[in-house]
Design a protein around this motif. Structure first.
Motif, PDB file in Angstrom:
ATOM      1  N   THR A   1      18.352 -16.138 -39.355  1.00  0.00           N
ATOM      2  CA  THR A   1      17.615 -16.259 -40.621  1.00  0.00           C
ATOM      3  C   THR A   1      17.887 -17.629 -41.246  1.00  0.00           C
ATOM      4  OG1 THR A   1      19.376 -15.241 -41.930  1.00  0.00           O
ATOM      5  CG2 THR A   1      17.660 -13.769 -41.118  1.00  0.00           C
TER       6      THR A   1
ATOM      7  N   MET B   1       7.618 -10.447 -41.367  1.00  0.00           N
ATOM      8  CA  MET B   1       8.986  -9.934 -41.570  1.00  0.00           C
ATOM      9  C   MET B   1       9.302  -8.849 -40.539  1.00  0.00           C
ATOM     10  SD  MET B   1      11.743  -9.971 -43.570  1.00  0.00           S
ATOM     11  CE  MET B   1      11.384 -10.564 -45.225  1.00  0.00           C
TER      12      MET B   1
ATOM     13  N   SER C   1      12.392 -14.751 -39.916  1.00  0.00           N
ATOM     14  CA  SER C   1      12.139 -13.869 -41.047  1.00  0.00           C
ATOM     15  C   SER C   1      12.514 -12.440 -40.653  1.00  0.00           C
ATOM     16  CB  SER C   1      10.671 -13.987 -41.419  1.00  0.00           C
ATOM     17  OG  SER C   1      10.373 -13.088 -42.445  1.00  0.00           O
TER      18      SER C   1
ATOM     19  N   GLN D   1      14.593  -8.599 -41.645  1.00  0.00           N
ATOM     20  CA  GLN D   1      15.247  -7.681 -42.565  1.00  0.00           C
ATOM     21  C   GLN D   1      16.111  -6.782 -41.704  1.00  0.00           C
ATOM     22  OE1 GLN D   1      12.484  -5.357 -44.797  1.00  0.00           O
ATOM     23  NE2 GLN D   1      12.953  -6.437 -46.696  1.00  0.00           N
TER      24      GLN D   1
END
Ligand SMILES: CC1=C(CCC(=O)O)c2cc3nc(cc4[nH]c(cc5[nH]c(cc1n2)c(C)c5CCC(=O)O)c(CCC(=O)O)c4C)C(CCC(=O)O)=C3C
Length: 469
Positions: free
Chosen positions: A24, A1, A29, A31
């Motif tokens: 995404t 991530m 992956s 954030q």
């Protein structure tokens, strides 16, 4: 991530977030947190709807030739909204001796494609018309003498067409297009295609004539419901929990564990930082990270004050046919320019209405920045009236201030950016986005942000895809 921070929610930051969201969906992956200091997204793109008036507070369009804004609009389902400017009635005026004089037809910036139209124009003296014609004959010499180094836009125009062309249309065009001073702006950064034409053909007129017959399209493109729709659609395509408003970034730092980004609410760790804040903000945030970056990011920027007036009856406020006018530096008008919005685009006003946007730049903008809205509107009305004749009472008035919104690419800009790029690549995970670096237009900002976002998401193994953007 991978954790990615985007600093700034103007069009560049939003385009970066939008592209990361797309990645995404493609399986990356990620954030992502987008930090926006103010309480609204979009930066200087803002459309106000007042009754049937569609009022742009910032850019009213993009340059059609650059495809990246249209491509994004189409991707966002706005294909039906894409709308060209009304180029059948395109005319741009320049204020010369207190009167509006039409620029000759068939000009690309200050370069005529049609020498007969130039001859018919009343704007230039016989000497200036001769200077234009002689540029064709000087092609070989101009090519041989093309400088190896950057120079100012003023020097470049003067070499090709002389002083009169420079002061009558060169200077006002550049102050209308880049809000800047021709004697300081870098020709390589702001008139790149013309520099390439000089290298190849010597004469700019010859170069343009060689390209004539290329497909004709409108100069500008916008969205029927306004530029704000592009922002709204991007926001709708970005996961809601990525976006933080009223979240001013107070510091960033870079260490072994990656990047730290601090706001009043705490400090968070990221693998990458996409710095899309105005260049002044970016500069002060990055100074503690790399002191050598700061001097490369310090640049002059022009401020703009925009005043839009909507009138119900166009007949009560006649304006000459065309898109608007530019005011040369040194004129006794405080205005920088004005746009006749209802003539430039369809669907901006109620039936029979009129919409005019007045712009202040330079010192006038700095002073008006400190005035109240009603005072600013009064000055704008007075200045418009001196040029266009008496104004009726407007039905709608919108005033916006954009301090230091347009960075000035000074002579040597490209070299400075090359050095800046070297510093940036030495710091793992940093990218600089926005209008301080590689172009000021909305399409450039979108393209740049998406390329950087793809790189971060690891999608640029497919380099062909990046080149397409
Ligand atoms: C006030 C102002 C700013 C902000 C200044 C500030 O903030 O200080 C600005 C910015 C910009 N204007 C830009 C481009 C152009 N502007 C033009 C023409 C005009 N600008 C006007 C006003 C302004 N323009 C006006 C009243 C006209 C003529 C009439 C009309 O059309 O309303 C023309 C056509 C020229 C021709 O006719 O040949 C072009 C190609 C780009 C670059 C985009 C890119 O590179 O992608 C930028 C940032």
């Amino acid at each position: 991530m991978k954790r990615v921070a985007i600093v700034g929610g103007g069009v560049a930051g939003l385009a970066a977030a939008y592209e990361l969201a797309q990645q995404t969906h493609n399986g990356a992956s990620l954030q992502v947190v987008l930090f926006e200091a103010s309480t609204r997204l979009g930066g200087i793109i803002e459309t106000v709807h007042e009754g049937e008036f569609v009022i742009e507070c910032g850019p009213d369009a993009w340059v059609t030739e650059k495809p990246w804004a249209r491509e994004l609009a189409e991707e966002l389902g706005l294909g039906d909204e894409v709308m060209p400017s009304n180029d059948a009635t395109r005319k741009t005026y320049v204020l010369v001796d207190k009167k509006l004089q039409a620029m000759p037809d068939g000009m690309r910036m200050m370069v005529p494609v049609d020498l007969d139209a130039l001859d018919a124009s009343e704007m230039f003296s016989a000497a200036a018309k001769r200077a234009y014609r002689e540029e064709v004959g000087r092609a070989e010499q101009l090519r041989a003498d093309a400088p190896d180094e950057d120079e100012s836009v003023a020097e470049f125009i003067r070499r090709h067409f002389g002083e009169e062309v420079l002061t009558k249309i060169g200077a006002p065009l550049l102050s209308g297009v880049f809000g800047g001073d021709v004697s300081k702006l870098s020709v390589r950064a702001v008139m790149t295609p013309f520099v390439a034409m000089e290298r190849e053909h010597g004469s700019l007129i010859v170069a343009l004539q060689a390209r004539a017959g290329a497909k004709k399209h409108s100069v500008f493109t916008t969205l029927r419901s306004g530029m704000g729709t592009l922002v709204d659609r991007m926001i709708a395509a970005i996961p809601e929990d990525w976006i933080r408003l009223a979240a001013e970034v107070q510091f960033v730092s870079c260490g072994d564990e990656g990047w730290l980004v601090g706001t009043a609410r705490g400090v968070e760790r990221f693998d990458a930082v996409m710095m899309a804040a105005p260049v002044d903000v970016a500069c002060s945030l990055l100074k503690p990270v790399d002191a050598e970056m700061a001097p490369l990011m310090e640049m002059e920027a022009s401020s703009a004050v925009v005043v839009a007036f909507g009138f119900p009856g166009a007949t009560k406020f006649p304006v000459p046919p065309g898109f608007g006018f530019l005011v040369p530096p040194g004129s006794d008008s405080l205005l920088l320019a004005a746009t006749f919005v209802d003539q430039k685009f369809e669907d901006r006003v109620p039936q029979g209405g009129r919409l005019v946007r007045a712009f202040f730049g330079g010192k006038a903008a700095e002073r008006l920045m400190r005035c109240r809205n009603d005072e600013t509107a009064a000055v704008a009305r007075m200045e418009l009236a001196r040029i266009l004749g008496p104004l009726p009472e407007p039905q709608v008035t919108v005033v916006r201030r954009w301090p230091r919104s347009l960075p000035q690419y000074a002579v040597g800009h490209l070299k400075r950016m090359k050095k800046l790029d070297e510093r940036v690549s030495a710091l793992d995970g940093l990218s600089l986005l926005g209008n301080g670096y590689r172009g000021v237009g909305v399409p450039d900002l979108i393209r740049d942000a998406r390329v950087a976002a793809r790189r971060i998401a690891g999608a640029n193994k497919d380099l062909a895809g990046v080149a397409e953007l």
